[in-house]
Design a protein around this motif. Structure first.
Motif, PDB file in Angstrom:
ATOM      1  N   PHE A   3     -17.151  -5.164 -38.742  1.00  0.00           N
ATOM      2  CA  PHE A   3     -18.337  -5.989 -38.857  1.00  0.00           C
ATOM      3  C   PHE A   3     -18.115  -7.204 -39.727  1.00  0.00           C
ATOM      4  CE2 PHE A   3     -20.977  -3.704 -36.270  1.00  0.00           C
ATOM      5  CZ  PHE A   3     -20.781  -2.366 -36.482  1.00  0.00           C
ATOM      6  N   ALA A 117     -34.665 -14.923 -43.039  1.00  0.00           N
ATOM      7  CA  ALA A 117     -33.504 -14.596 -43.882  1.00  0.00           C
ATOM      8  C   ALA A 117     -32.453 -13.809 -43.100  1.00  0.00           C
ATOM      9  CB  ALA A 117     -33.953 -13.781 -45.090  1.00  0.00           C
ATOM     10  N   PHE A 118     -32.901 -12.995 -42.155  1.00  0.00           N
ATOM     11  CA  PHE A 118     -31.969 -12.199 -41.346  1.00  0.00           C
ATOM     12  C   PHE A 118     -31.807 -12.882 -39.999  1.00  0.00           C
ATOM     13  CE2 PHE A 118     -30.505  -8.767 -38.649  1.00  0.00           C
ATOM     14  CZ  PHE A 118     -29.516  -8.205 -39.438  1.00  0.00           C
ATOM     15  N   ASN A 119     -30.561 -13.172 -39.646  1.00  0.00           N
ATOM     16  CA  ASN A 119     -30.329 -13.902 -38.406  1.00  0.00           C
ATOM     17  C   ASN A 119     -29.010 -13.431 -37.790  1.00  0.00           C
ATOM     18  OD1 ASN A 119     -29.719 -15.744 -36.410  1.00  0.00           O
ATOM     19  ND2 ASN A 119     -30.599 -17.473 -37.509  1.00  0.00           N
ATOM     20  N   ARG A 126     -20.756 -18.258 -40.863  1.00  0.00           N
ATOM     21  CA  ARG A 126     -19.788 -17.358 -41.501  1.00  0.00           C
ATOM     22  C   ARG A 126     -18.364 -17.854 -41.256  1.00  0.00           C
ATOM     23  NH1 ARG A 126     -18.551 -13.734 -43.806  1.00  0.00           N
ATOM     24  NH2 ARG A 126     -17.981 -12.156 -42.293  1.00  0.00           N
ATOM     25  N   ASP A 174     -23.394 -12.235 -34.596  1.00  0.00           N
ATOM     26  CA  ASP A 174     -22.749 -11.486 -35.667  1.00  0.00           C
ATOM     27  C   ASP A 174     -23.668 -10.295 -35.963  1.00  0.00           C
ATOM     28  OD1 ASP A 174     -21.983 -10.430 -38.100  1.00  0.00           O
ATOM     29  OD2 ASP A 174     -21.577 -12.362 -39.037  1.00  0.00           O
ATOM     30  N   GLY A 176     -22.913  -7.786 -37.896  1.00  0.00           N
ATOM     31  CA  GLY A 176     -22.448  -7.128 -39.115  1.00  0.00           C
ATOM     32  C   GLY A 176     -23.558  -6.701 -40.060  1.00  0.00           C
ATOM     33  N   GLY A 177     -24.703  -7.331 -39.968  1.00  0.00           N
ATOM     34  CA  GLY A 177     -25.791  -6.997 -40.898  1.00  0.00           C
ATOM     35  C   GLY A 177     -26.631  -5.818 -40.470  1.00  0.00           C
ATOM     36  N   SER A 249     -26.496  -3.628 -50.179  1.00  0.00           N
ATOM     37  CA  SER A 249     -25.775  -4.860 -49.828  1.00  0.00           C
ATOM     38  C   SER A 249     -25.417  -5.555 -51.124  1.00  0.00           C
ATOM     39  CB  SER A 249     -26.673  -5.807 -49.038  1.00  0.00           C
ATOM     40  OG  SER A 249     -26.721  -5.422 -47.692  1.00  0.00           O
ATOM     41  N   ARG A 254     -17.433  -7.886 -50.714  1.00  0.00           N
ATOM     42  CA  ARG A 254     -16.930  -8.715 -49.620  1.00  0.00           C
ATOM     43  C   ARG A 254     -17.326 -10.154 -49.906  1.00  0.00           C
ATOM     44  NH1 ARG A 254     -18.763  -6.396 -44.108  1.00  0.00           N
ATOM     45  NH2 ARG A 254     -20.511  -5.546 -45.249  1.00  0.00           N
ATOM     46  N   HIS A 265     -20.285 -12.834 -48.550  1.00  0.00           N
ATOM     47  CA  HIS A 265     -20.152 -12.753 -47.075  1.00  0.00           C
ATOM     48  C   HIS A 265     -21.518 -12.867 -46.406  1.00  0.00           C
ATOM     49  CE1 HIS A 265     -21.315  -8.324 -46.788  1.00  0.00           C
ATOM     50  NE2 HIS A 265     -21.435  -8.649 -48.042  1.00  0.00           N
ATOM     51  N   ILE A 266     -22.580 -12.853 -47.218  1.00  0.00           N
ATOM     52  CA  ILE A 266     -23.936 -13.020 -46.660  1.00  0.00           C
ATOM     53  C   ILE A 266     -24.325 -14.491 -46.803  1.00  0.00           C
ATOM     54  CG2 ILE A 266     -26.367 -12.351 -46.900  1.00  0.00           C
ATOM     55  CD1 ILE A 266     -25.348  -9.662 -48.029  1.00  0.00           C
ATOM     56  N   VAL A 267     -24.788 -15.070 -45.701  1.00  0.00           N
ATOM     57  CA  VAL A 267     -25.191 -16.481 -45.775  1.00  0.00           C
ATOM     58  C   VAL A 267     -26.706 -16.605 -45.627  1.00  0.00           C
ATOM     59  CG1 VAL A 267     -23.015 -17.491 -44.950  1.00  0.00           C
ATOM     60  CG2 VAL A 267     -24.754 -16.833 -43.301  1.00  0.00           C
ATOM     61  N   ASP A 292     -30.411  -1.163 -43.531  1.00  0.00           N
ATOM     62  CA  ASP A 292     -29.242  -2.047 -43.430  1.00  0.00           C
ATOM     63  C   ASP A 292     -29.689  -3.505 -43.317  1.00  0.00           C
ATOM     64  OD1 ASP A 292     -26.765  -3.129 -43.024  1.00  0.00           O
ATOM     65  OD2 ASP A 292     -26.314  -2.071 -41.167  1.00  0.00           O
ATOM     66  N   THR A 296     -29.421  -6.773 -46.296  1.00  0.00           N
ATOM     67  CA  THR A 296     -28.888  -8.115 -46.062  1.00  0.00           C
ATOM     68  C   THR A 296     -29.982  -9.166 -46.298  1.00  0.00           C
ATOM     69  OG1 THR A 296     -27.541  -7.070 -44.341  1.00  0.00           O
ATOM     70  CG2 THR A 296     -27.553  -9.474 -44.398  1.00  0.00           C
TER      71      THR A 296
END
Ligand code: AMP
Ligand code: MG
Length: 345
Positions: A3, A117-119, A126, A174, A176-177, A249, A254, A265-267, A292, A296
């Motif tokens: 991820f 905020a979550f996308n 990234r 992505d 991964g979140g 998180s 990372r 690693h979080i943008v 999860d 993030t």
């Protein structure tokens, strides 16, 4: 499924599977904790089942790992033949599996629920940060703006009836979140089908505590001190969970390093910059994909805005850990978080 392409060391949450807890509290001496850990998804996946029937528990654990393998084939971001890889490289609409459709639906819904905020389309941002780090420089504001143009989640076309998805040119997903949380819930569902009611399913920092560890005894999970991520004994608080999920998180495990400074690693999709204000966020909730995603999202939102979001949602609690100038932890809890903390650690 991998991820993230960044460095990953240890889990942010530690499992406290102390034999003493089980022995002193279990009514039956025949109940054993059957546990197995495997390196999967570029991390450690651990499943534990308390059971009087070791064979039955092992077979349920095996089917749990089987489900992880199935999802790996769909969601592995680094395999261009995985469903996600094919979708990210497709030039037109693509028929996807019901699992992928569900993961996308959940991810897209949370964009608005998290105030942006979550996308799940942050891949271009990234990648920009990773590529800039390789060149030893910060991304230019102009490059950030260009990458942000490829994160318009509303441009993703999803036809739920036909199971078709089409990404606009240049936009890559992505997951991964949310991937590890999604997987943990799917493993839990598979194990329930096999008759298991109690299990601890941990994909690094995303953990599903199904049922309880022994009759009347909650599962215990430690929240890692972000200053000492490789030391399992460095725990800031211990959580006791029954039929609950938890995710942590953070930017301390990372990250990319540019000119000696670490960038998460979080943008933040709203600015294109990395989210570096909260070293650790722990979220407790009813299912692991939710915790999860929120881990993030709250890392992006920060303590004040994040806390407001958590307090507006029933059934979700959060703990934010930041540090003052003398490196002392400041722990900010949502109103009912303390209910899940072990008295006396
Ligand atoms: P987690 O470890 O669950 O906090 O997820 C972090 C991962 O989610 C990153 O490694 C990226 O793959 C992805 N990601 C980064 N920023 C975001 C964001 N703002 N929204 C959704 N996913 C993100
Ligand atoms: Mg997450």
């Amino acid at each position: 499924m991998t991820f993230s392409s960044c460095k990953f060391t240890t889990a942010a949450l530690f499992l406290l599977v102390l034999p003493l807890t089980l022995l002193s509290c279990s009514r039956s001496n025949d109940v054993k904790l059957v546990s197995e850990r495997r390196n999967m998804l570029s991390t450690v996946v651990a499943i534990s089942v308390p059971s009087e029937d070791e064979k039955l528990a092992s077979s349920a654990i095996e089917s749990g790992f089987g489900r992880v393998e199935e999802l790996n084939k769909l969601l592995n971001a680094h395999d261009e033949n995985s469903e996600l890889g094919r979708l990210n490289n497709a030039e037109g609409p693509l028929k996807v599996s019901p699992d992928m459709l569900r993961a996308l639906r959940i991810g897209i819904e949370w964009h608005d629920k998290s105030n942006g905020a979550f996308n799940i389309s942050v891949d271009s941002l990234r990648r920009l940060w990773i590529d800039s780090a390789k060149e030893g420089r910060l991304p230019l504001q102009e490059e950030i703006e260009q990458a942000r143009e490829r994160t318009n989640i509303q441009d993703i076309k999803v036809d739920e009836v036909q199971g078709m998805v089409q990404l606009p040119a240049g936009l890559k997903l992505d997951l991964g979140g949310l991937g590890k949380g999604f997987c943990a819930d799917e493993v839990a569902a598979r194990m329930r089908e096999k008759g298991v009611q109690n299990a601890l399913i941990a994909l690094a920092g995303d953990i599903c505590a199904m049922g309880e560890r022994a009759p009347g005894v909650a599962w215990r999970v430690g929240v890692q001190d972000p200053r000492d991520p490789d030391n399992p004994a460095a725990i800031l608080t211990v959580l006791e969970l029954t039929n609950r999920s938890v995710s942590t998180s953070g930017n301390y495990q990372r990250y990319v390093e540019i000119q000696g400074k670490k960038y998460s690693h979080i943008v933040d999709p709203r600015t294109g910059w990395t989210a570096d204000n909260v070293p650790s966020v722990t979220v407790i909730g009813p299912d692991t994909v939710t915790t999860d995603i929120l881990g993030t999202a709250l890392s992006v939102l920060g303590v004040e805005e994040g806390l407001k979001l958590v307090e507006s949602m029933p059934d979700v609690e959060a703990l934010f850990i930041i540090f003052d100038e003398s490196d002392k932890p400041i722990m900010t809890r949502s109103s009912r978080f303390v209910r899940f903390e072990a008295k006396g650690g």
